[in-house]
Motif scaffolding. Structure first.
Motif, PDB file in Angstrom:
ATOM      1  N   UNK A 168       0.851  -1.276   0.130  1.00  0.00           N
ATOM      2  CA  UNK A 168      -0.227  -0.093  -0.030  1.00  0.00           C
ATOM      3  C   UNK A 168       0.853   1.285   0.147  1.00  0.00           C
ATOM      4  N   UNK A 169       2.172   1.140   0.509  1.00  0.00           N
ATOM      5  CA  UNK A 169       2.964   2.384   0.911  1.00  0.00           C
ATOM      6  C   UNK A 169       3.962   2.362  -0.647  1.00  0.00           C
ATOM      7  N   UNK A 170       3.939   3.490  -1.402  1.00  0.00           N
ATOM      8  CA  UNK A 170       4.938   3.393  -2.377  1.00  0.00           C
ATOM      9  C   UNK A 170       5.784   4.648  -2.247  1.00  0.00           C
ATOM     10  N   UNK A 171       7.126   4.410  -2.211  1.00  0.00           N
ATOM     11  CA  UNK A 171       8.099   5.496  -2.036  1.00  0.00           C
ATOM     12  C   UNK A 171       8.619   5.956  -3.320  1.00  0.00           C
ATOM     13  N   UNK A 172       8.543   7.394  -3.725  1.00  0.00           N
ATOM     14  CA  UNK A 172       9.223   7.893  -4.777  1.00  0.00           C
ATOM     15  C   UNK A 172      10.377   8.678  -4.651  1.00  0.00           C
ATOM     16  N   UNK A 173      11.385   8.013  -5.267  1.00  0.00           N
ATOM     17  CA  UNK A 173      12.828   8.555  -5.204  1.00  0.00           C
ATOM     18  C   UNK A 173      13.019   9.277  -6.615  1.00  0.00           C
ATOM     19  N   UNK A 174      13.618  10.338  -6.457  1.00  0.00           N
ATOM     20  CA  UNK A 174      14.058  11.135  -7.758  1.00  0.00           C
ATOM     21  C   UNK A 174      15.383  10.259  -8.365  1.00  0.00           C
ATOM     22  N   UNK A 175      15.368  10.375  -9.490  1.00  0.00           N
ATOM     23  CA  UNK A 175      16.737   9.635 -10.233  1.00  0.00           C
ATOM     24  C   UNK A 175      17.913  10.379  -9.685  1.00  0.00           C
ATOM     25  N   UNK A 176      18.966   9.535  -9.701  1.00  0.00           N
ATOM     26  CA  UNK A 176      20.332   9.991  -9.216  1.00  0.00           C
ATOM     27  C   UNK A 176      20.675  11.170  -9.783  1.00  0.00           C
ATOM     28  N   UNK A 177      20.445  11.268 -11.162  1.00  0.00           N
ATOM     29  CA  UNK A 177      20.915  12.498 -12.004  1.00  0.00           C
ATOM     30  C   UNK A 177      20.175  13.711 -12.011  1.00  0.00           C
ATOM     31  N   UNK A 178      19.095  13.557 -11.348  1.00  0.00           N
ATOM     32  CA  UNK A 178      18.159  14.742 -11.416  1.00  0.00           C
ATOM     33  C   UNK A 178      18.767  15.785 -10.433  1.00  0.00           C
ATOM     34  N   UNK A 179      19.020  16.935 -11.201  1.00  0.00           N
ATOM     35  CA  UNK A 179      19.733  18.335 -10.547  1.00  0.00           C
ATOM     36  C   UNK A 179      18.823  19.037  -9.534  1.00  0.00           C
ATOM     37  N   UNK A 180      17.551  18.650  -9.168  1.00  0.00           N
ATOM     38  CA  UNK A 180      17.049  19.042  -8.202  1.00  0.00           C
ATOM     39  C   UNK A 180      16.543  17.959  -7.228  1.00  0.00           C
ATOM     40  N   UNK A 181      17.344  17.106  -7.196  1.00  0.00           N
ATOM     41  CA  UNK A 181      17.057  15.931  -6.018  1.00  0.00           C
ATOM     42  C   UNK A 181      17.543  16.529  -4.630  1.00  0.00           C
ATOM     43  N   UNK A 182      18.525  17.333  -4.333  1.00  0.00           N
ATOM     44  CA  UNK A 182      18.938  17.808  -3.214  1.00  0.00           C
ATOM     45  C   UNK A 182      18.259  19.323  -2.792  1.00  0.00           C
ATOM     46  N   UNK A 183      17.215  19.780  -3.712  1.00  0.00           N
ATOM     47  CA  UNK A 183      16.911  21.072  -3.477  1.00  0.00           C
ATOM     48  C   UNK A 183      16.667  21.924  -4.572  1.00  0.00           C
ATOM     49  N   UNK A 184      16.477  23.118  -4.680  1.00  0.00           N
ATOM     50  CA  UNK A 184      16.358  23.980  -5.937  1.00  0.00           C
ATOM     51  C   UNK A 184      17.755  24.547  -6.205  1.00  0.00           C
ATOM     52  N   UNK A 185      18.225  24.454  -7.396  1.00  0.00           N
ATOM     53  CA  UNK A 185      19.417  24.931  -7.931  1.00  0.00           C
ATOM     54  C   UNK A 185      18.978  26.323  -8.642  1.00  0.00           C
ATOM     55  N   UNK A 186      19.779  27.389  -8.162  1.00  0.00           N
ATOM     56  CA  UNK A 186      19.775  28.524  -8.625  1.00  0.00           C
ATOM     57  C   UNK A 186      20.995  29.056  -9.276  1.00  0.00           C
ATOM     58  N   UNK A 187      21.003  29.453 -10.661  1.00  0.00           N
ATOM     59  CA  UNK A 187      22.117  29.744 -11.471  1.00  0.00           C
ATOM     60  C   UNK A 187      22.049  31.274 -11.504  1.00  0.00           C
ATOM     61  N   UNK A 188      22.978  31.850 -10.678  1.00  0.00           N
ATOM     62  CA  UNK A 188      23.073  33.441 -10.480  1.00  0.00           C
ATOM     63  C   UNK A 188      24.400  33.928 -10.560  1.00  0.00           C
ATOM     64  N   UNK A 189      24.578  35.230 -10.953  1.00  0.00           N
ATOM     65  CA  UNK A 189      25.938  35.960 -10.915  1.00  0.00           C
ATOM     66  C   UNK A 189      25.558  36.785  -9.719  1.00  0.00           C
ATOM     67  N   UNK A 190      26.708  37.148  -9.061  1.00  0.00           N
ATOM     68  CA  UNK A 190      26.888  38.228  -7.638  1.00  0.00           C
ATOM     69  C   UNK A 190      27.786  39.291  -7.922  1.00  0.00           C
ATOM     70  N   UNK A 191      27.570  40.207  -7.350  1.00  0.00           N
ATOM     71  CA  UNK A 191      28.607  41.109  -7.153  1.00  0.00           C
ATOM     72  C   UNK A 191      28.882  41.612  -5.746  1.00  0.00           C
TER      73      UNK A 191
END
Length: 156
Positions: free
Chosen positions: A113-136
């Motif tokens: 009855x219980x199913x676990x959903x795991x993201x694929x290992x190559x998913x860039x969003x697996x460990x959270x949100x990825x923000x690509x930005x430049x800073x000054x």
């Protein structure tokens, strides 16, 4: 309110079993069975709590999968609690939970009855949100009013 009905039914079943089994066994033997299962349950609860802590510690060290042993220990702890509570129905259910085939059957039923959903290992969003930005880096805070916000996306 939904739990009131089942709790009332289980209480009435326990009372009926106390009267029936108590009349068959007698008061002394009935009390001995209830106290004996309570002592067995408290010993099991103490032992399984220590073993579950050991399993969790080993799992945190990366030694094996903790889910199956912890599910087994959890069901044994539930059996111990049922044995501690007075009543012949609870004692019967607790003793059934001590049988390994019954525990395996329950774990298999819950596992279906219980199913676990795991993201694929190559998913860039697996460990959270990825923000690509430049800073000054600024040496001093800017003076004056803050710049006006622009809406929408711009391309460089």
């Amino acid at each position: 309110m939904r739990l009131f009905g089942p709790i009332l039914v289980l209480t009435l079943i326990e009372i009926a079993l106390f009267i029936t089994v108590g009349g068959w066994l007698g008061l002394g033997l009935s009390l001995l069975v209830i106290l004996g299962t309570a002592v067995l349950g408290s010993g099991l609860l103490r032992l399984q709590g220590q073993r579950m802590a050991l399993d969790l510690r080993q799992a945190m060290n990366g030694i094996g999968d903790p889910l199956s042993p912890m599910a087994q220990r959890g069901l044994i702890m539930m059996a111990a609690i049922l044995l501690i509570l007075p009543g012949f129905l609870g004692d019967t259910l607790g003793l059934l939970l001590l049988l390994p085939p019954v525990r395996h059957m329950i774990i298999a039923m819950v596992g279906r009855r219980v199913q676990m959903h795991r993201p694929p290992m190559n998913d860039p969003h697996r460990h959270g949100v990825v923000i690509d930005a430049d800073f000054v880096e600024l040496d001093e805070p800017p003076s004056g009013p803050p710049p006006a916000r622009r809406s929408g996306w711009t391309q460089d």
